[in-house]
Each structure stands twice: as structure tokens, then as C-alpha cells.
Design a protein around this motif. Sequence first.
Motif, mmCIF file in Angstrom:
data_model
loop_
_atom_site.group_PDB
_atom_site.id
_atom_site.type_symbol
_atom_site.label_atom_id
_atom_site.label_comp_id
_atom_site.label_asym_id
_atom_site.label_seq_id
_atom_site.Cartn_x
_atom_site.Cartn_y
_atom_site.Cartn_z
ATOM 1 N N ASP A 89 39.557 50.017 -5.155
ATOM 2 C CA ASP A 89 39.350 49.045 -6.233
ATOM 3 C C ASP A 89 38.436 49.640 -7.306
ATOM 4 O OD1 ASP A 89 38.954 46.811 -7.782
ATOM 5 O OD2 ASP A 89 37.565 45.848 -6.367
ATOM 6 N N TYR A 90 38.968 50.554 -8.109
ATOM 7 C CA TYR A 90 38.171 51.167 -9.172
ATOM 8 C C TYR A 90 39.107 51.601 -10.291
ATOM 9 C CZ TYR A 90 39.815 55.128 -6.455
ATOM 10 O OH TYR A 90 40.609 55.995 -5.756
ATOM 11 N N VAL A 91 38.515 51.790 -11.467
ATOM 12 C CA VAL A 91 39.299 52.250 -12.611
ATOM 13 C C VAL A 91 39.022 53.734 -12.762
ATOM 14 C CG1 VAL A 91 39.667 51.993 -15.091
ATOM 15 C CG2 VAL A 91 39.002 50.013 -13.707
ATOM 16 N N ARG A 92 40.039 54.531 -12.930
ATOM 17 C CA ARG A 92 39.829 55.972 -13.091
ATOM 18 C C ARG A 92 39.432 56.255 -14.529
ATOM 19 N NH1 ARG A 92 43.888 59.034 -8.941
ATOM 20 N NH2 ARG A 92 43.348 57.688 -7.202
ATOM 21 N N TYR A 93 38.133 56.390 -14.752
ATOM 22 C CA TYR A 93 37.653 56.614 -16.113
ATOM 23 C C TYR A 93 37.967 58.021 -16.567
ATOM 24 C CZ TYR A 93 35.170 52.222 -16.034
ATOM 25 O OH TYR A 93 34.867 50.904 -15.980
ATOM 26 N N PHE A 94 37.469 58.989 -15.814
ATOM 27 C CA PHE A 94 37.654 60.388 -16.194
ATOM 28 C C PHE A 94 38.409 61.125 -15.111
ATOM 29 C CE2 PHE A 94 33.564 59.052 -18.047
ATOM 30 C CZ PHE A 94 33.952 59.089 -19.374
ATOM 31 N N ASP A 95 38.179 60.719 -13.913
ATOM 32 C CA ASP A 95 38.721 61.458 -12.785
ATOM 33 C C ASP A 95 38.632 60.530 -11.582
ATOM 34 O OD1 ASP A 95 38.173 64.937 -11.837
ATOM 35 O OD2 ASP A 95 39.663 63.480 -11.217
ATOM 36 N N ASP A 96 38.923 61.068 -10.404
ATOM 37 C CA ASP A 96 38.755 60.286 -9.193
ATOM 38 C C ASP A 96 37.264 60.004 -8.972
ATOM 39 O OD1 ASP A 96 41.480 60.340 -8.724
ATOM 40 O OD2 ASP A 96 41.339 62.348 -7.882
ATOM 41 N N PRO A 97 36.949 58.983 -8.170
ATOM 42 C CA PRO A 97 35.537 58.555 -8.078
ATOM 43 C C PRO A 97 34.679 59.443 -7.168
ATOM 44 C CG PRO A 97 36.898 57.172 -6.725
ATOM 45 C CD PRO A 97 37.835 58.109 -7.415
ATOM 46 N N VAL A 98 34.731 60.742 -7.425
ATOM 47 C CA VAL A 98 33.918 61.692 -6.644
ATOM 48 C C VAL A 98 32.441 61.343 -6.766
ATOM 49 C CG1 VAL A 98 33.190 64.116 -6.565
ATOM 50 C CG2 VAL A 98 35.608 63.545 -6.798
ATOM 51 N N TYR A 99 32.055 60.922 -7.960
ATOM 52 C CA TYR A 99 30.641 60.613 -8.203
ATOM 53 C C TYR A 99 30.334 59.134 -7.963
ATOM 54 C CZ TYR A 99 30.189 65.303 -9.964
ATOM 55 O OH TYR A 99 30.173 66.674 -10.049
ATOM 56 N N GLY A 100 31.203 58.455 -7.283
ATOM 57 C CA GLY A 100 31.009 57.026 -7.076
ATOM 58 C C GLY A 100 31.460 56.268 -8.304
ATOM 59 N N ILE A 101 31.005 55.047 -8.420
ATOM 60 C CA ILE A 101 31.367 54.225 -9.580
ATOM 61 C C ILE A 101 30.141 54.168 -10.475
ATOM 62 C CG2 ILE A 101 32.134 51.945 -10.332
ATOM 63 C CD1 ILE A 101 33.672 51.780 -7.670
ATOM 64 N N ARG A 102 30.102 55.056 -11.435
ATOM 65 C CA ARG A 102 28.879 55.234 -12.227
ATOM 66 C C ARG A 102 28.947 54.554 -13.594
ATOM 67 N NH1 ARG A 102 27.193 56.435 -8.224
ATOM 68 N NH2 ARG A 102 26.128 54.557 -8.798
ATOM 69 N N PHE A 103 30.125 54.286 -14.057
ATOM 70 C CA PHE A 103 30.212 53.813 -15.441
ATOM 71 C C PHE A 103 30.582 52.340 -15.540
ATOM 72 C CE2 PHE A 103 31.113 58.345 -15.258
ATOM 73 C CZ PHE A 103 30.009 58.798 -15.954
ATOM 74 N N GLU A 104 30.699 51.727 -14.403
ATOM 75 C CA GLU A 104 30.948 50.289 -14.366
ATOM 76 C C GLU A 104 29.661 49.680 -13.843
ATOM 77 O OE1 GLU A 104 33.781 47.275 -11.797
ATOM 78 O OE2 GLU A 104 34.462 49.319 -12.138
ATOM 79 N N GLN A 105 29.242 48.576 -14.415
ATOM 80 C CA GLN A 105 27.964 47.985 -14.019
ATOM 81 C C GLN A 105 28.118 47.223 -12.702
ATOM 82 O OE1 GLN A 105 25.070 48.549 -15.674
ATOM 83 N NE2 GLN A 105 24.020 47.445 -14.036
ATOM 84 N N GLY A 106 27.535 47.772 -11.643
ATOM 85 C CA GLY A 106 27.544 47.082 -10.354
ATOM 86 C C GLY A 106 26.293 46.242 -10.193
ATOM 87 N N PRO A 107 26.196 45.512 -9.086
ATOM 88 C CA PRO A 107 24.992 44.700 -8.852
ATOM 89 C C PRO A 107 23.813 45.592 -8.457
ATOM 90 C CG PRO A 107 26.505 44.544 -6.992
ATOM 91 C CD PRO A 107 27.192 45.396 -8.019
ATOM 92 N N SER A 108 22.661 45.413 -9.109
ATOM 93 C CA SER A 108 21.523 46.302 -8.842
ATOM 94 C C SER A 108 20.821 45.957 -7.532
ATOM 95 C CB SER A 108 20.539 46.270 -10.015
ATOM 96 O OG SER A 108 20.019 44.971 -10.152
ATOM 97 N N ASP A 109 21.232 44.865 -6.882
ATOM 98 C CA ASP A 109 20.580 44.529 -5.612
ATOM 99 C C ASP A 109 21.444 44.868 -4.401
ATOM 100 O OD1 ASP A 109 22.485 42.648 -6.077
ATOM 101 O OD2 ASP A 109 21.233 40.908 -5.597
ATOM 102 N N SER A 110 22.549 45.582 -4.628
ATOM 103 C CA SER A 110 23.375 45.965 -3.474
ATOM 104 C C SER A 110 22.604 46.996 -2.647
ATOM 105 C CB SER A 110 24.687 46.566 -3.978
ATOM 106 O OG SER A 110 25.447 47.031 -2.881
ATOM 107 N N PRO A 111 22.606 46.867 -1.317
ATOM 108 C CA PRO A 111 21.834 47.807 -0.494
ATOM 109 C C PRO A 111 22.278 49.260 -0.688
ATOM 110 C CG PRO A 111 22.554 45.929 0.814
ATOM 111 C CD PRO A 111 23.248 45.818 -0.509
#
Length: 286
Positions: A89-111
Motif C-alpha cells: 500500500d504505497y505510491v511509487r514516487y521515484f522507485d520501489d520503497p527501499v528507503y521506506g515511505i519517506r515522502f508521504e506524511q505518516g503518523p509521527s506517533d507510530s512506534p
Amino acid sequence: MKIRQNLHIHSSHSCDSACAALNDIQKEMMALGMTEFGISDHLHTQYNLCDIQGARNDFLCYDRPKNFHFGIELSGISEWERDKIAAGDYVRYFDDPVYGIRFEQGPSDSPVCIGITEKDIKDLGIEYVIGGVHWPLYSTPEEAYHDFFRQQMYLIENPLVDILAHPWDAIEMAVGDWYHHRDKEHIKHEAILNIPQEYNDKLLEALLKHKKCAEINLAVVLSPSIPEACRKYYWNLLAQWREAGVKFTIGSDQHSAHYVPMMFSAAELILDSYGFKDSDIKYFFE
Ligand SMILES: [Zn+2]
Ligand SMILES: [Zn+2]
């Protein structure tokens, strides 16, 4: 002191631009007289476990001296992104999510979590684990210190992690909001000088309690791209932790095809001047 350990080297299997061949690493580290050295390619999320498998296959393919070891460098990620990647469940911004999901704003309280299991570590023959913070987990610049602190605490407390990589490295980017702007103008070097003391005290306490090593990361503490005051800050912090009883590992964090000779000779002089001795280094394989 003579540097005789280098546990932080990236090989050409690393998911970034690292390009050293294993036989060059071996030849060069042996010539430098390293008692123990190892490769530690990046694993950011479970998505790039195949890179570590590639490194492992290469490592097993040829005759190695006994002092050449196989490690890994893990990143802190959030459970939110881990679960999204697992579900595709991710959008391929530049490439596959090798670096995780860095450019979409996730919740800052996720463990905080890591992208590897104890079974993976065993199956891949990983002999030591370096854990480091490489980015903020969706915090605002104002929250960056706390974000980096909580990731570092998680890594120290995680029984799978042996070594805290480059304490506080990249905080100058997180405070400057670099990961949102992707623009080096936003790096705020002075952020290194303003790390809250209570966080350093708590990290120290946790390192001692869990008997974990902090890393003397030569690429960071000798970095020509940070101001002298920041390099001194890092050296002083490591020396303070040493006085309190922390043990260290040394790593060059090499990403280039060949090692930089001056890095080791310069670091030896600075280690001496800050009072480091060989007995402050933890040798994992002696
Ligand atoms: Zn790192
Ligand atoms: Zn590294």
C-alpha cells in the motif's frame, strides 16, 4: 592508539551508491592491519532484504580470512510504514520503497521498529547488528530531537541491535526539515550543538544498562562538511560517554570503492587527543 577494527563498511551490494568490491575491502583492511573488520550494508525496510541476501551470497563465495565478518546496518522505521510496505500500500514516487515511505506524511506517533526478524538474522548468518537513525519519522522540525531520541532509545533497547550507529548524525537535516524540502539549504548545523542534555544522559544510561556499544563513526566525526564546533561536539560527547563506562566500536562508514588512508591516521591522532585507548573498544570476535 592504533585503529584495528572497522565494522562499518558498505559493499557494492548496499542499496545506496556504495561501490566497494569485497575482495578490495578484504585486501585493504588486511593491509591496514585490522584485527576485525566487516561489511554492514543497509537494511532500511524488509523490502530490501534481498540486497543483504546478495551480499551474503557474495560473501560466502570466496575464501575469506577469519577476521572478515558479516554485519548489517539497520535503520529505524515506523510500524506504520512497515505495515504499508508489507501490504503493498504505497505510491511509487521515484522507485520501489527501499528507503521506506519517506515522502508521504505518516503518523509521527507510530512506534519505531526495524525491518528484520531474529530468524532473518540467523538465516543470513549476520554476526553483528549496527542500528542507526537515518531520518525523522514524520515529526516536524520542532519535534526532531525527540524523534531522533526515541529512535535511538528503541535501537539501544532492541535485543537484536549490538551497536548504536553514529549518535545524532543527520539531526541537522531533520531540524532543518531536509526530508521534506530535499534541499541542502535547509541543513541547520547548529542543531548538533543544541541537542538537549537530558536526551544524552538517557541514551548514556540505556547504553550502560543494556551493555550496548556506541559507534565512533569516522565519516561523521571527521566530516569536512560540518563546522569544527560540531565535530568537537561529537568527540566530546563520545569522550563523556567513555568516562561513564561506555564501550565503542569503530567504523569508517566507507561507501567509496576504496578506503581513504588519511581517515585512519587522522582519527588515530584525534582518538589519542581525546584520551581513547584500545581498551575502550569492544572487539566482538576476540
Ligand atoms: Zn548510517
Ligand atoms: Zn553506514
